[in-house]
Scaffold this motif. Structure first.
Motif, PDB file in Angstrom:
ATOM      1  N   GLY A   1      -9.969  37.097  92.848  1.00  0.00           N
ATOM      2  CA  GLY A   1     -11.307  37.789  92.275  1.00  0.00           C
ATOM      3  C   GLY A   1     -11.133  37.187  91.139  1.00  0.00           C
ATOM      4  N   PHE A   2     -11.653  38.518  90.339  1.00  0.00           N
ATOM      5  CA  PHE A   2     -12.334  37.912  88.256  1.00  0.00           C
ATOM      6  C   PHE A   2     -11.940  39.421  87.951  1.00  0.00           C
ATOM      7  CE2 PHE A   2     -13.729  35.054  91.371  1.00  0.00           C
ATOM      8  CZ  PHE A   2     -13.990  33.684  90.833  1.00  0.00           C
ATOM      9  N   TRP A   3     -11.244  39.597  87.001  1.00  0.00           N
ATOM     10  CA  TRP A   3     -11.434  40.744  85.755  1.00  0.00           C
ATOM     11  C   TRP A   3     -13.212  40.388  85.234  1.00  0.00           C
ATOM     12  CZ3 TRP A   3      -8.323  44.486  87.189  1.00  0.00           C
ATOM     13  CH2 TRP A   3      -7.430  44.242  87.762  1.00  0.00           C
ATOM     14  N   GLY A   4     -13.678  41.774  84.372  1.00  0.00           N
ATOM     15  CA  GLY A   4     -14.344  41.980  83.740  1.00  0.00           C
ATOM     16  C   GLY A   4     -13.687  41.702  82.277  1.00  0.00           C
ATOM     17  N   GLY A   5     -14.905  41.823  81.117  1.00  0.00           N
ATOM     18  CA  GLY A   5     -13.704  41.363  79.854  1.00  0.00           C
ATOM     19  C   GLY A   5     -14.876  42.959  79.012  1.00  0.00           C
ATOM     20  N   VAL A   6     -14.249  43.377  78.286  1.00  0.00           N
ATOM     21  CA  VAL A   6     -14.822  43.863  77.102  1.00  0.00           C
ATOM     22  C   VAL A   6     -14.985  43.966  75.864  1.00  0.00           C
ATOM     23  CG1 VAL A   6     -14.511  46.861  75.886  1.00  0.00           C
ATOM     24  CG2 VAL A   6     -14.460  46.832  78.655  1.00  0.00           C
ATOM     25  N   VAL A   7     -16.111  43.039  75.443  1.00  0.00           N
ATOM     26  CA  VAL A   7     -15.953  43.020  73.861  1.00  0.00           C
ATOM     27  C   VAL A   7     -16.479  43.965  73.649  1.00  0.00           C
ATOM     28  CG1 VAL A   7     -15.275  40.794  74.285  1.00  0.00           C
ATOM     29  CG2 VAL A   7     -17.997  41.602  74.920  1.00  0.00           C
ATOM     30  N   PRO A   8     -16.860  44.028  71.718  1.00  0.00           N
ATOM     31  CA  PRO A   8     -18.112  44.702  70.711  1.00  0.00           C
ATOM     32  C   PRO A   8     -19.388  44.985  71.865  1.00  0.00           C
ATOM     33  CG  PRO A   8     -16.016  43.672  69.864  1.00  0.00           C
ATOM     34  CD  PRO A   8     -16.127  43.024  70.935  1.00  0.00           C
ATOM     35  N   GLY A   9     -20.245  45.276  72.026  1.00  0.00           N
ATOM     36  CA  GLY A   9     -21.626  45.377  71.871  1.00  0.00           C
ATOM     37  C   GLY A   9     -22.288  45.253  73.632  1.00  0.00           C
TER      38      GLY A   9
ATOM     39  N   LEU B   1     -21.552  44.284  85.832  1.00  0.00           N
ATOM     40  CA  LEU B   1     -20.821  43.487  86.236  1.00  0.00           C
ATOM     41  C   LEU B   1     -20.038  44.846  87.371  1.00  0.00           C
ATOM     42  CD1 LEU B   1     -19.497  41.292  85.192  1.00  0.00           C
ATOM     43  CD2 LEU B   1     -18.629  42.451  83.156  1.00  0.00           C
ATOM     44  N   HIS B   2     -19.492  46.179  86.438  1.00  0.00           N
ATOM     45  CA  HIS B   2     -18.316  46.645  87.692  1.00  0.00           C
ATOM     46  C   HIS B   2     -19.559  47.012  89.314  1.00  0.00           C
ATOM     47  CE1 HIS B   2     -17.033  50.557  89.354  1.00  0.00           C
ATOM     48  NE2 HIS B   2     -15.924  49.928  89.362  1.00  0.00           N
ATOM     49  N   ALA B   3     -20.810  46.958  89.277  1.00  0.00           N
ATOM     50  CA  ALA B   3     -21.308  46.605  90.422  1.00  0.00           C
ATOM     51  C   ALA B   3     -21.429  45.407  91.044  1.00  0.00           C
ATOM     52  CB  ALA B   3     -22.737  46.884  90.009  1.00  0.00           C
ATOM     53  N   ALA B   4     -21.283  44.378  90.681  1.00  0.00           N
ATOM     54  CA  ALA B   4     -20.895  43.453  91.013  1.00  0.00           C
ATOM     55  C   ALA B   4     -19.823  42.751  91.957  1.00  0.00           C
ATOM     56  CB  ALA B   4     -21.438  41.776  89.866  1.00  0.00           C
ATOM     57  N   GLY B   5     -19.162  43.661  91.833  1.00  0.00           N
ATOM     58  CA  GLY B   5     -17.082  43.295  91.348  1.00  0.00           C
ATOM     59  C   GLY B   5     -16.637  42.754  91.457  1.00  0.00           C
ATOM     60  N   VAL B   6     -16.426  43.041  90.349  1.00  0.00           N
ATOM     61  CA  VAL B   6     -14.886  42.709  88.856  1.00  0.00           C
ATOM     62  C   VAL B   6     -13.850  44.244  89.470  1.00  0.00           C
ATOM     63  CG1 VAL B   6     -16.244  41.160  87.412  1.00  0.00           C
ATOM     64  CG2 VAL B   6     -16.029  43.733  86.955  1.00  0.00           C
ATOM     65  N   PHE B   7     -12.624  43.790  89.241  1.00  0.00           N
ATOM     66  CA  PHE B   7     -11.514  44.281  89.824  1.00  0.00           C
ATOM     67  C   PHE B   7     -11.434  45.831  88.635  1.00  0.00           C
ATOM     68  CE2 PHE B   7     -11.609  41.607  93.371  1.00  0.00           C
ATOM     69  CZ  PHE B   7     -10.897  41.649  94.033  1.00  0.00           C
ATOM     70  N   GLY B   8     -12.000  45.382  87.781  1.00  0.00           N
ATOM     71  CA  GLY B   8     -11.955  46.401  85.975  1.00  0.00           C
ATOM     72  C   GLY B   8     -11.754  45.278  85.541  1.00  0.00           C
TER      73      GLY B   8
ATOM     74  N   ARG C   1     -10.785  32.278  99.642  1.00  0.00           N
ATOM     75  CA  ARG C   1     -11.863  32.777  99.278  1.00  0.00           C
ATOM     76  C   ARG C   1     -11.766  33.453  98.049  1.00  0.00           C
ATOM     77  NH1 ARG C   1     -11.774  36.266 105.461  1.00  0.00           N
ATOM     78  NH2 ARG C   1     -12.115  34.466 106.691  1.00  0.00           N
ATOM     79  N   LEU C   2     -13.760  33.638  97.824  1.00  0.00           N
ATOM     80  CA  LEU C   2     -13.391  34.833  96.087  1.00  0.00           C
ATOM     81  C   LEU C   2     -13.990  36.144  96.641  1.00  0.00           C
ATOM     82  CD1 LEU C   2     -15.963  32.558  94.467  1.00  0.00           C
ATOM     83  CD2 LEU C   2     -14.115  32.044  94.790  1.00  0.00           C
ATOM     84  N   LEU C   3     -13.276  36.993  96.504  1.00  0.00           N
ATOM     85  CA  LEU C   3     -12.858  38.197  96.188  1.00  0.00           C
ATOM     86  C   LEU C   3     -13.546  39.637  95.817  1.00  0.00           C
ATOM     87  CD1 LEU C   3      -9.181  38.582  96.888  1.00  0.00           C
ATOM     88  CD2 LEU C   3     -10.887  37.864  98.744  1.00  0.00           C
ATOM     89  N   THR C   4     -14.627  40.493  95.452  1.00  0.00           N
ATOM     90  CA  THR C   4     -14.832  40.994  94.933  1.00  0.00           C
ATOM     91  C   THR C   4     -14.456  42.474  95.825  1.00  0.00           C
ATOM     92  OG1 THR C   4     -17.038  41.400  96.679  1.00  0.00           O
ATOM     93  CG2 THR C   4     -17.186  39.985  94.667  1.00  0.00           C
ATOM     94  N   ARG C   5     -14.317  43.666  94.084  1.00  0.00           N
ATOM     95  CA  ARG C   5     -13.841  44.800  94.709  1.00  0.00           C
ATOM     96  C   ARG C   5     -13.778  45.376  95.653  1.00  0.00           C
ATOM     97  NH1 ARG C   5     -16.003  49.314  92.622  1.00  0.00           N
ATOM     98  NH2 ARG C   5     -17.465  47.621  91.467  1.00  0.00           N
ATOM     99  N   GLY C   6     -13.328  45.761  96.605  1.00  0.00           N
ATOM    100  CA  GLY C   6     -13.670  46.512  97.840  1.00  0.00           C
ATOM    101  C   GLY C   6     -13.611  45.137  99.040  1.00  0.00           C
ATOM    102  N   SER C   7     -14.006  43.961  98.719  1.00  0.00           N
ATOM    103  CA  SER C   7     -13.788  43.258  99.378  1.00  0.00           C
ATOM    104  C   SER C   7     -12.500  43.162 100.566  1.00  0.00           C
ATOM    105  CB  SER C   7     -14.397  41.768  99.758  1.00  0.00           C
ATOM    106  OG  SER C   7     -13.114  41.590  98.640  1.00  0.00           O
TER     107      SER C   7
END
Length: 436
Positions: free
Chosen positions: A122-130, A138-145, A430-436
């Motif tokens: 699975g994959f985390w998303g990132g927080v950067v300025p802007g 990105l959350h809707a696309a299934g990152v875990f946080g 397999r590639l996991l998404t949040r809720g899968s």
């Protein structure tokens, strides 16, 4: 008729260690029967006294592909994970190019991983300025946080955020936010030196303490979940305990190197030990173990962050110039079991910290446990066997590890992913998404 039965006199289930026969159909556990029960199965594996554990879940892995695949890649990282009893990883959003800070970058990473993974990813998303406006998509696309740094990340394309930017990100989505908690105001520029003590002094415990306080304050105001990554400084533990008592949804993890390595024993020039935050002293490690026992720290994860040998500056031993990161996804289980056993912890506790706890953090209710309905991610683990770590025999891409030459207890004999043996053949992850 089921597809597979795996029997052991030592099965680590949610209810504890029991003799059992675990029945698998279509990749899921469908029954847990007595050890000697007759079960019609296409394959029947009897492990006798070898432990049957759930596959570990490592929620803190830097795969680095695409963009820095010479550091690590999905094929090598997941092969190493499987060899170490890890059947699910969640990849961090930085060190790859592009970093996972929008949906296009997530798609690029998923494309790079497709067909290469020996375990589920699975994959985390990132927080950067802007990028706060891009967080909902990105959350809707299934990152875990979402992961944020409060201090320099080490790579220019993933800059840190300040308090206001972290608050803006938390306001953008009802998600789990992960924080690399070091306060830049308390860090000192490391001068060129081969002395580990000089590097350690540049990243004092108060930097973690201050950043943990910031993360908690922002999460409290935003009413969001926050997870403190790779906690090194035990001095921050009372802050976390008080916040949890006040109802703040804050959790914390630590790593094998913080629990088992001692700053006083790190040789000068041994840059394979460099990581951020740094390895501290043995008394600090004792307090981290106490926090695990008390349930204040809920996860032990690798923070597998490899690079090429050249970037570790092993030629000069300069801690200031060396990349900070420890490669250990294959070794976490024996490293922790060796130390936990010496401290009197049962193997079930290790499984809780390294399988169930991380799975629960990410919302993977069907991972990290031997229970009816869970994925049949299983590990045959010999807790009494010993081996000496040979860095060149490990599966991650570059043979650098601070555990080289150490004698560890506990050998992974076999790994199953959703009921199928993982033995170095065709990748079946397999590639996991949040809720899968």
């Amino acid at each position: 008729m089921v597809d597979l039965v795996v029997r052991s006199r030592r099965v680590i289930t949610i209810g504890g260690e029991v003799p059992a026969a675990v029945a698998v159909r279509d990749g899921r556990i469908v029954a847990i029967r007595p050890y000697a029960a007759e079960v019609a199965a296409s394959a029947d594996v009897d492990l006798a006294d070898t432990v049957l554990s759930p596959g570990l879940v490592d929620t803190h892995v830097h795969v680095n592909e695409p963009g820095r695949t010479e550091w690590e890649g999905f094929a090598t990282a997941t092969r190493a994970a499987a060899a170490g009893g890890v059947t699910t990883i969640i990849d961090m959003p930085l060190n790859s190019l592009p970093p996972t800070v929008d949906t296009a970058a997530l798609a690029a990473k998923q494309a790079a991983a497709t067909g290469q993974c020996h375990v589920d990813v699975g994959f985390w998303g990132g927080v950067v300025p802007g990028n706060a406006a891009r967080i909902p998509a990105l959350h809707a696309a299934g990152v875990f946080g979402f992961k944020a740094f409060l201090a320099d990340s080490g790579v220019p394309e993933f800059p840190p955020v300040d308090r206001d930017q972290l608050a803006e990100a938390m306001a953008a989505a009802d998600a789990l936010f992960l924080v690399h908690a070091e306060d830049p105001g308390h860090l000192r520029e490391a001068t060129s030196s081969a002395a580990y003590a000089d590097f350690l002094a540049s990243r004092p415990a108060v930097a973690e303490h201050a950043a943990v306080a910031t993360a908690i304050e922002v999460a409290r105001a935003a009413r969001r979940r926050v997870h403190i990554l790779h906690l090194s400084a035990a001095s921050a533990l009372p802050l976390i305990a008080r916040a949890r008592a006040d109802g703040v949804r804050v959790t914390a993890e630590t790593c094998p190197h913080y629990l088992t390595l001692d700053a006083a024993a790190i040789p000068d020039g041994a840059t394979e030990f460099k990581c951020c935050p740094p390895i501290r002293d043995a008394a600090n490690a004792d307090q981290l173990w106490e926090a695990l026992a008390a349930g204040l720290i809920t996860c032990v994860v690798s923070d597998h962050s490899p690079c090429t040998p050249e970037l570790k500056r092993q030629d000069t031993g300069d801690f200031a110039a060396a990349w900070g990161g420890i490669a250990s996804v294959q070794l976490g289980l024996p490293v922790i079991w060796t130390a936990a056993r010496a401290r009197g912890f049962p193997l079930a506790d290790v499984v809780s910290w390294m399988a169930t706890g991380p799975a629960d953090l990410a919302g993977l209710e069907h991972k990290g446990r031997i229970a009816v309905g869970a994925d049949a991610d299983l590990v045959a683990f010999d807790p009494d066997a010993e081996f000496v770590v040979d860095a060149h025999a490990l599966h991650h891409k570059n043979p650098v590890t601070p555990y080289a030459g150490r004698t560890l207890r506990g050998v992974v004999r076999a790994t199953w992913l959703r009921g199928f043996p993982v033995a170095g053949g065709a990748p079946g992850g397999r590639l996991l998404t949040r809720g899968s």
